[in-house]
Structure formats: C-alpha cells, structure tokens
Design a protein around this motif. Structure first.
Motif, PDB file in Angstrom:
ATOM      1  N   MET A   1       0.830  -1.197   0.000  1.00 11.30           N
ATOM      2  CA  MET A   1       0.000   0.000   0.000  1.00 11.30           C
ATOM      3  C   MET A   1       0.869   1.254   0.000  1.00 11.30           C
ATOM      4  N   GLN A   2       0.244   2.397  -0.168  1.00 11.84           N
ATOM      5  CA  GLN A   2       0.919   3.686  -0.130  1.00 11.84           C
ATOM      6  C   GLN A   2       0.289   4.554   0.964  1.00 11.84           C
ATOM      7  N   PRO A   3       0.599   4.244   2.212  1.00 12.80           N
ATOM      8  CA  PRO A   3      -0.045   4.977   3.318  1.00 12.80           C
ATOM      9  C   PRO A   3       0.501   6.401   3.426  1.00 12.80           C
ATOM     10  N   ASP A   4      -0.257   7.216   4.113  1.00 13.71           N
ATOM     11  CA  ASP A   4       0.200   8.582   4.386  1.00 13.71           C
ATOM     12  C   ASP A   4       1.355   8.516   5.395  1.00 13.71           C
ATOM     13  N   PRO A   5       2.159   9.546   5.506  1.00 12.05           N
ATOM     14  CA  PRO A   5       3.357   9.492   6.375  1.00 12.05           C
ATOM     15  C   PRO A   5       3.049   9.091   7.816  1.00 12.05           C
ATOM     16  N   GLU A   6       1.969   9.604   8.370  1.00 17.77           N
ATOM     17  CA  GLU A   6       1.665   9.278   9.761  1.00 17.77           C
ATOM     18  C   GLU A   6       1.322   7.801   9.909  1.00 17.77           C
ATOM     19  N   THR A   7       0.483   7.292   9.022  1.00 15.74           N
ATOM     20  CA  THR A   7       0.122   5.870   9.070  1.00 15.74           C
ATOM     21  C   THR A   7       1.366   5.008   8.852  1.00 15.74           C
ATOM     22  N   PHE A   8       2.262   5.424   7.951  1.00 10.05           N
ATOM     23  CA  PHE A   8       3.492   4.678   7.704  1.00 10.05           C
ATOM     24  C   PHE A   8       4.346   4.612   8.971  1.00 10.05           C
ATOM     25  N   ARG A   9       4.475   5.724   9.671  1.00 14.23           N
ATOM     26  CA  ARG A   9       5.294   5.757  10.903  1.00 14.23           C
ATOM     27  C   ARG A   9       4.702   4.851  11.973  1.00 14.23           C
ATOM     28  N   PHE A  10       3.381   4.905  12.136  1.00 12.54           N
ATOM     29  CA  PHE A  10       2.740   4.040  13.135  1.00 12.54           C
ATOM     30  C   PHE A  10       2.869   2.558  12.746  1.00 12.54           C
ATOM     31  N   ALA A  11       2.798   2.268  11.438  1.00  9.84           N
ATOM     32  CA  ALA A  11       2.926   0.877  10.979  1.00  9.84           C
ATOM     33  C   ALA A  11       4.334   0.352  11.231  1.00  9.84           C
ATOM     34  N   GLN A  12       5.372   1.229  11.048  1.00 10.74           N
ATOM     35  CA  GLN A  12       6.746   0.825  11.354  1.00 10.74           C
ATOM     36  C   GLN A  12       6.881   0.473  12.833  1.00 10.74           C
ATOM     37  N   GLU A  13       6.323   1.282  13.699  1.00 11.29           N
ATOM     38  CA  GLU A  13       6.383   1.010  15.144  1.00 11.29           C
ATOM     39  C   GLU A  13       5.673  -0.293  15.478  1.00 11.29           C
ATOM     40  N   LEU A  14       4.522  -0.495  14.848  1.00 12.71           N
ATOM     41  CA  LEU A  14       3.789  -1.743  15.098  1.00 12.71           C
ATOM     42  C   LEU A  14       4.596  -2.951  14.631  1.00 12.71           C
ATOM     43  N   ALA A  15       5.290  -2.823  13.480  1.00 10.78           N
ATOM     44  CA  ALA A  15       6.092  -3.933  12.968  1.00 10.78           C
ATOM     45  C   ALA A  15       7.197  -4.295  13.945  1.00 10.78           C
ATOM     46  N   LEU A  16       7.846  -3.308  14.530  1.00 14.13           N
ATOM     47  CA  LEU A  16       8.891  -3.590  15.522  1.00 14.13           C
ATOM     48  C   LEU A  16       8.298  -4.273  16.750  1.00 14.13           C
ATOM     49  N   ASN A  17       7.116  -3.858  17.151  1.00 15.61           N
ATOM     50  CA  ASN A  17       6.451  -4.518  18.281  1.00 15.61           C
ATOM     51  C   ASN A  17       6.141  -5.979  17.971  1.00 15.61           C
ATOM     52  N   ILE A  18       5.708  -6.232  16.734  1.00 16.07           N
ATOM     53  CA  ILE A  18       5.410  -7.619  16.330  1.00 16.07           C
ATOM     54  C   ILE A  18       6.682  -8.444  16.360  1.00 16.07           C
ATOM     55  N   GLN A  19       7.802  -7.877  15.856  1.00 19.35           N
ATOM     56  CA  GLN A  19       9.087  -8.589  15.900  1.00 19.35           C
ATOM     57  C   GLN A  19       9.465  -8.918  17.341  1.00 19.35           C
ATOM     58  N   ASN A  20       9.338  -7.964  18.224  1.00 21.44           N
ATOM     59  CA  ASN A  20       9.690  -8.186  19.637  1.00 21.44           C
ATOM     60  C   ASN A  20       8.777  -9.228  20.267  1.00 21.44           C
ATOM     61  N   GLU A  21       7.523  -9.238  19.857  1.00 23.06           N
ATOM     62  CA  GLU A  21       6.590 -10.216  20.423  1.00 23.06           C
ATOM     63  C   GLU A  21       6.972 -11.637  20.006  1.00 23.06           C
ATOM     64  N   TYR A  22       7.387 -11.803  18.742  1.00 28.12           N
ATOM     65  CA  TYR A  22       7.867 -13.116  18.281  1.00 28.12           C
ATOM     66  C   TYR A  22       9.061 -13.563  19.129  1.00 28.12           C
ATOM     67  N   VAL A  23      10.014 -12.658  19.322  1.00 26.94           N
ATOM     68  CA  VAL A  23      11.227 -12.994  20.086  1.00 26.94           C
ATOM     69  C   VAL A  23      10.870 -13.324  21.536  1.00 26.94           C
ATOM     70  N   ARG A  24      10.001 -12.515  22.119  1.00 30.52           N
ATOM     71  CA  ARG A  24       9.622 -12.755  23.524  1.00 30.52           C
ATOM     72  C   ARG A  24       8.975 -14.124  23.696  1.00 30.52           C
ATOM     73  N   PHE A  25       8.089 -14.456  22.766  1.00 30.71           N
ATOM     74  CA  PHE A  25       7.401 -15.742  22.857  1.00 30.71           C
ATOM     75  C   PHE A  25       8.391 -16.894  22.653  1.00 30.71           C
ATOM     76  N   GLY A  26       9.373 -16.690  21.731  1.00 35.45           N
ATOM     77  CA  GLY A  26      10.381 -17.729  21.514  1.00 35.45           C
ATOM     78  C   GLY A  26      11.236 -17.963  22.743  1.00 35.45           C
ATOM     79  N   GLU A  27      11.651 -16.891  23.432  1.00 38.30           N
ATOM     80  CA  GLU A  27      12.451 -17.034  24.650  1.00 38.30           C
ATOM     81  C   GLU A  27      11.658 -17.745  25.740  1.00 38.30           C
ATOM     82  N   GLN A  28      10.388 -17.456  25.816  1.00 36.74           N
ATOM     83  CA  GLN A  28       9.535 -18.135  26.794  1.00 36.74           C
ATOM     84  C   GLN A  28       9.486 -19.637  26.522  1.00 36.74           C
TER      85      GLN A  28
END
Length: 786
Positions: free
Chosen positions: A341-368
């Motif tokens: 997609m071609q999101p607006d800058p604000e939506t793009f920034r929030f999506a980047q933050e969400l992606a990092l959270n998803i990555q961290n959630e995968y790692v956290r669950f794996g360590e558990q």
C-alpha cells in the motif's frame, strides 16, 4: 459551326412544341370542394374502429360515430384536334373534425382508403354519352386518386362537353384498421410510460445517500432504476405521436427531469461511497478509544470492505489482532500495509512502530518457549521473527534479537536427540538408537551456524554400531555351532561390514570364524556345480565355478587342499561333459552329411561337414578325430562345388543380374563336364532347358537374346513365344522381339546376303501375330545391312 447548328435545332424544337401546346385546348375545367358524412352505422369497418376507440358500444347500434370527410374534386376536358380527353380526380381528402382517443387525434388514421363512384361524360343538353364505373378505387396516403381518364373522337366543332361524378361512396380498408390499431397501441404505451415514470419517481425517493449502513443496497437499487429509466421512454413515441407539438401529460419534460434527478442521486451516492471508508474508520476509532474492541473491529472491517486500499483501517485491525493475541494475522496485515500500500506518512510511521512490536513479540514468545524446553516451537517463533522482519524492506531489523535464541533452541534440539539415542542404546533398542544418532548427525550438519561439531553424534553412532557388531558376531557363533553355515557366514559378513564402515576393532577370532563358516558354504556350491555338469547344464556349472573361485579368494581359502581337490573335480566334470557334447555334435553333423550325399544334396552335405569340423576345432583339447569328415569332404568336393555354383546363379537372378547369371550357368556346365560330376548321379540341364521351365521372365528374355546372338534361331523364337504365354510386359516384349529379330538378321546376312529375307522372317515367326514385331525388325535390319 457546330454551335450554330445546335442553336438552330433548339429553336426549331421550341417552335414545334409551342405549336403542339397551342393545338391542345381546355374546354371544361371545374374544381369543387365536396363533403360527405360517414356514419359508423353504415360502415362495418368504421363501426369496428369506433368501438376500439370507445365512441360506440359493441352491444348497441343506437350510438354512432359521424365522420365528416371533405376533399377537392376536379373534372377536366381538353380538345386535341379531333380527340376529346377528359379526366376526373380528387385530392386532399381529410377528416374535417378531430377524433380524439385519450387526448390524441385519430382523424388521419380514419381518412377513407377507397372510393366507389360513377364518372359520366355529358354532351349537348347534358346528355350522358359515356359512363365509367369506379369500384373500390384505392386512395393514396396523401388523399389523392384519379377516378377516370379516357378520350373520344369528335370531328364536330362542339365544345360543350362536361364531366360529372355521381353516386360517390367512400370506404375503409385493412390499412385503416392497422393505422388505428398501431396508433392506439402507441397512445396506450404513452400512458403506461407515464405511469412508469411516476413509479420511478416514487422509488427514487427511497434512495437515501446518507443511509451508510445500507449504502450498497441503495446503490444496487439506483442501478436498477437507471436501467429501468433507459427502457422507459421510447424514441418512437416522440416521433410518431408528435409529442413536440402535443404532449398531454408533459411526458418528455418529466422524463428529462427524472433523468436529471437520477444523475444527481448517483453523484450523491458516489460521493458518499468515496467518504464511506473514512466515516467507518472514525466510528471504529471512537469505539476503540472507548474500549469496545469488538464493535471497533466491525467498523474497521466495513471501512476496508468499502476501500481495500484504505491503510489507516488496516493499521487499526493489525493493532487489534496483536492485542487479541493473533500474532500471525497481525504480522501478515502489517506486512501487506508496508509492502503493497501507499499509506500517508503518519500511518506509515505508526505501521513501522507496530512492525517492531510484532518482531519483539515473536522474540519474547520464543524465549519463553526456550525456557520451557519447547525448542522446536521456540525455533519456529524465532524463524517467524526473522522472516517477518526480512519481508519488509523498509524496516530496520535487529538480527541479534533472534539469532541467540535460535542458537539456544538448535542446541537444545541436538542435545535432546543425543539423550534420546543414549536412552535407546541403554535399553538395547538398537534400531531406534541408530535412527536417533543419524538424525542428530543430520541436524548438526544442517545447523552448522549454531552447532559447531557433530562429534557427540558420531560417538553415539560408534557406540551403537559397536553393539550391533557384537550382536552379529554372537549370532554367527551360535549358528556356526548349529552347523547353519550359510546363516553364520551372513552374520559374520554383516559384522565385518559394520566394523569396516565405522572403523571398529574386530574380535580376535573374527577372521578364523569367517573362514570356518565359508568353507562348508563353498563345498556346497561345488557340489551344486558338479550336479549341474552331470545334468549337462554347463552354463550354470560354469557360473558356479566362477563363483566358487571368487569365494575362495574373498575368504582366503585358495590354499585349502580339500577345496582345491573338489574344485578340480568340478572343472574336470565340466571339461568331460564339454568333450562329450563336442563328440556328439561332430557325429551328428557327419551322419547328416552322409544322408544328404545319398539324397544328392552335396552342397548341403558339404555345409554339414564344415559344421562337424568346426565342433571339433572349438574343443581342441578333446582330441576329436576328424579324419572321416575330411575324407568325405574331399570326396564330394566336385558335386558340392557344382551345386553351390547353381545356387549362386539363382542368387544373381534374384538380384536381376541376368547377364552374369547366364555366363555363370554356362561355366557350371563346363565345370560339370570337366569334373565328371555325372558320376555322382547328377545331370546338367542345357541353358535352353533351364530357360524353358524358369518362372523369371527377365531371365528367360536374357537367354533368348543369348541364343539369338549365337545363331540358335528356333530356340530364341521358342523362348519369345513362351514369354508371350507368360504375359511378359508389352514394352519389354516388343524390345526383346526387336533385339532378337535384329540379331537373327545379322547372322543370316553373314551367311547368305542374297536370301529371301521376307520368306526367312515368315519361317521364324510361322505367321504368328504375336511375333509381328520380331518379323518387322528382322526384315528392316536385313534390308539395312544388304
């Protein structure tokens, strides 16, 4: 000059045409307006149409439709010398008053289509000179027709002639009925269309662009109304009913107004559709902020349904998925948002933050999961984190977050495989232990990044195989004691193979035990070979002998005296049987040659003797005497050679080498005489005799040429006659007759050039019509040479 002649011609032509017009004189010309009133009571067709239009009841004859009709009538008489020309016609027939049906005039459709009348030519004192009956004369669509047109001869100077039309009756035809019916249908459709427009207008009021919950249904309904509108107003109505001049219910104006309203409603709907994703998004955002996640999800999904590319709603749905624990779904939606997609800058920034959270959630669950010892599931989570991060090009990944966890999980899986393998080994479950050791080795090789070496897995495999070796040796000792030598040998072989493959230390007596088990097995195979040789199955016996040799070498038993003596017996048995077979083959071929010689088949007998000698030669060690075959071969050499020559003659004939075949056959006859082959009971047929019975026509033709060339005229002619009876092809037969005729002529000219060639030709052919080509060729060649 040409221009002057043309001008003169035109002047003369104009003069004579003026003279002609001057000679035609109008003596009577009267125009008058006639009116008739037609009653539906008097005209069945008019009554039927009046009923259709509602002017007359079909059950009552008292009511009637009165139709006033008027037309212009003209009577004209001209004199043209002695000829009186007269014409009676009418035009501009019309219905004088309007005949309305549902506010539309039907007068034009009711104009009478036929006229019946009498046209009279009047003379002096209005005396009727001629009467012309006009019966149901058609009136054209312009209300015009000619009632009568004729002439009379008149040599008098009377110019008082008149024309009178009497007993005029107007009528109707199927054309009137068709016009009334068609116009009535148009009028009815006009009012039907009016009703449809009214209904469409009412239906349009139900289309509400602000009803966003049912906007799709409103859109579908409006589309149906647009299609209905396209079908509602027919262009034919405007044209044929003249709606531009007379439109009782203002149908065309209302249709145009309704079409404009439909367009406006469509524009309003389209505008609402364009705003719908944002409207749903705002409602969903409000609900989410108030803690109503379920209702918020519903509005975000409706926003995406309205516009699948509306990125803010996708972002909110990904957040809700993550909050609800749907990690994979959240990751997929976020990946699609950032990549496709071609999101607006604000939506793009929030999506980047969400992606990092998803990555961290995968790692956290794996360590558990690593902490719980669930290494396979943990590894899967770390791999998901890696693939998710790498799948988004715009995301800055941190590989160290998952690499350490993957290494820990991989080593945990490897250690579990080793531990399970050791447990199986201690429990004597060697197949399972070997399987686990192989899996550990393969896993270590496939994960070298995280597992440095597979030494532990190799050690486990050696321990397992050492126990496998011990078990094979124990099984071999047991079966050896039970004199089950083949089974013992198989066990010892397996043990040696395992020791060789895994570099194990063998037991001290392993080689001795192997030879002890192998020797009885080899002796048994020697006995099998001897039995095969005794049964004259030499191929199988030779295979067993080769196998025995290989086994002796393999098990280091080449110097074993007992085995050597038994093998020598096997070899001698094979050799003896081979010599017996060779001697029997020699005798069989020799006796067959004697039988063939007695039958006079010396060539076949010689071939049988060659086979006998070959059988003795192939087995030279058997010292088979060939004296009898050699002597017999010398004895029958001459007749055998003669018959072989005859076989070559037949071969040359089959190859169409006829000249060589004739020469070789002559050589065979010479050989027959020189070698005295006759003493062997054989006879040599002369070449002519052979040709006289041979079925090959080409060979017979070649012999005919040969005999003609050597002066054997009668023989040559006889062969030509035979070819005629054999239906030799006409072309080849004609060529042959010409060649034979010419050859006979050459011989006869050399013998007697003054001979009567015609008589001689007749002598050769005997008057046979089939030999006329030979006769003609002979005479022609004879005359040419003399």
């Amino acid at each position: 000059m040409n221009t002057r002649l043309l001008s003169l011609f035109l002047l003369v032509l104009l003069f004579w045409s003026g003279q002609a017009r001057a000679q035609s004189t109008v003596i009577y010309d009267q125009k008058k307006l006639e009116s008739l009133t037609l009653s539906s009571a008097d005209h069945a067709e008019l009554h039927s149409m009046a009923v259709d239009l509602g002017y007359v009841s079909s059950r009552s004859r008292t009511t009637r439709l009165l139709l006033p009709v008027e037309f212009e009538q003209q009577e004209r008489i001209t004199r043209d010398g002695n000829q009186i020309n007269f014409t009676a016609s009418l035009k501009n027939m019309r219905v004088r008053e309007r005949v309305l049906y549902r506010e539309f005039d039907f007068a034009e459709a009711l104009v009478p289509a036929t006229i019946t009348a009498k046209v009279q030519l009047l003379g002096a004192e209005d005396k009727v000179l001629q009467t012309f009956d006009v019966y149901t004369k058609d009136i054209d669509q312009n209300g015009t027709t000619i009632l009568a047109q004729s002439f009379i001869k008149d040599t008098t100077a009377f110019n008082g002639y008149k024309v009178r039309v009497v007993e005029t009756k107007l009528g109707f035809s199927a054309k009137n009925r068709s016009l009334v019916r068609e116009r009535k249908e148009l009028v009815n459709r006009y009012y039907d269309t009016d009703a449809r427009l009214a209904q469409l207008s009412r239906d349009l009021q139900t289309i509400n662009p602000n009803d966003i919950d049912r906007l799709a249904q409103h859109g579908e309904r409006l589309k149906a109304l647009e299609v209905e509108m396209d079908r509602a107003v027919e262009s034919r109505l405007e044209r044929e009913l003249g709606l531009r001049q007379h439109d009782p219910v203002q149908l065309m104006r209302r249709a145009k107004d309704l079409d404009n309203r439909l367009r406006e409603r469509r524009a309003a709907l389209d505008q609402m559709w364009a705003r719908l994703p944002e409207i749903f998004y705002n409602r969903g955002l409000e609900l989410a902020m108030n803690g109503n996640a379920r209702a918020a999800r519903d509005f975000f999904e409706r926003s995406v349904a309205a516009n699948p590319a509306f990125a803010p709603s996708h972002l909110q749905l990904a957040r809700l998925d993550l909050q609800a624990g749907y990690l994979k779904e959240s990751a997929q939606r976020t990946r699609d948002l950032l990549n496709r997609m071609q999101p607006d800058p604000e939506t793009f920034r929030f999506a980047q933050e969400l992606a990092l959270n998803i990555q961290n959630e995968y790692v956290r669950f794996g360590e558990q999961l690593n902490n719980q010892g669930k290494y396979h599931q943990a590894l899967q989570q770390f791999e998901e984190a890696r693939e998710f991060c790498r799948g988004i090009s715009s995301l800055r990944c941190r590989p160290e977050l998952w690499e350490s966890g993957m290494a820990y999980a991989a080593n945990g899986i490897y250690d579990n495989l080793l531990q399970a393998g050791r447990t199986a080994l201690h429990g004597k479950n060697l197949p399972q232990a070997e399987k686990l050791a192989r899996e550990a080795q393969a896993y270590a090789r496939n994960n070298r990044t995280f597992i440095g070496t597979d030494a532990a897995a190799q050690t486990l495999m050696r321990d397992v195989q050492q126990q496998v070796y011990v078990n094979h040796m124990a099984s071999g000792r047991k079966t050896l004691q039970a004199r089950q030598y083949a089974d013992a040998l198989a066990s010892f072989e397996k043990a040696r193979s395992v020791a060789s493959e895994y570099d194990l230390k063998e037991q001290a007596d392993a080689s001795s035990l192997l030879r002890q088990a192998a020797k009885p097995v080899i002796l048994a195979r020697i006995n099998d070979g001897q039995q095969q040789a005794a049964n004259n199955r030499l191929a199988q016996a030779r295979i067993i002998a080769a196998e025995v040799t290989n086994l002796q070498v393999k098990y280091n038993l080449v110097s074993d005296k007992e085995l050597d003596a038994k093998f020598r017996q096997l070899s001698q048995g094979i050799f003896s049987q081979e010599c017996a077979n060779a001697q029997a083959s020699y005798e069989q071929h020799y006796q067959r040659s004697l039988q063939l010689s007695r039958q006079g088949q010396f060539a076949q007998a010689a071939a049988a003797l060659d086979q006998a000698l070959a059988a003795a030669k192939e087995n030279g060690g058997c010292a088979i005497s060939t004296a009898t075959a050699d002597a017999e071969l010398v004895r029958i050499d001459a007749p055998a050679h003669y018959q072989e020559t005859l076989q070559k003659v037949e071969y040359l004939i089959s190859q169409n080498k006829m000249t060589e075949a004739v020469q070789l056959y002559l050589q065979a006859g010479q050989q027959f005489a020189e070698d005295g082959v006759e003493r062997f009971g054989l006879q040599h047929a002369p070449l002519l005799a052979l040709a006289g019975r041979h079925e090959n026509k080409t060979f017979v033709a070649e012999v005919a040429r040969h005999t003609a060339a050597h002066g054997e005229a009668a023989a040559a002619v006889d062969l030509v006659k035979r070819l005629v009876s054999l239906k030799y092809t006409k072309y080849n037969l004609n060529q042959l007759q010409e060649q034979v005729g010419e050859q006979l002529a050459v011989r006869d000219v050399q013998a007697n050039p003054k001979a009567n060639y015609k008589q001689q030709a007749e002598t050769y052919t005997g008057g046979n019509k089939d030999l006329k080509k030979l006769n003609k060729a002979y005479q022609k060649k004879f005359k040419k040479l003399t």
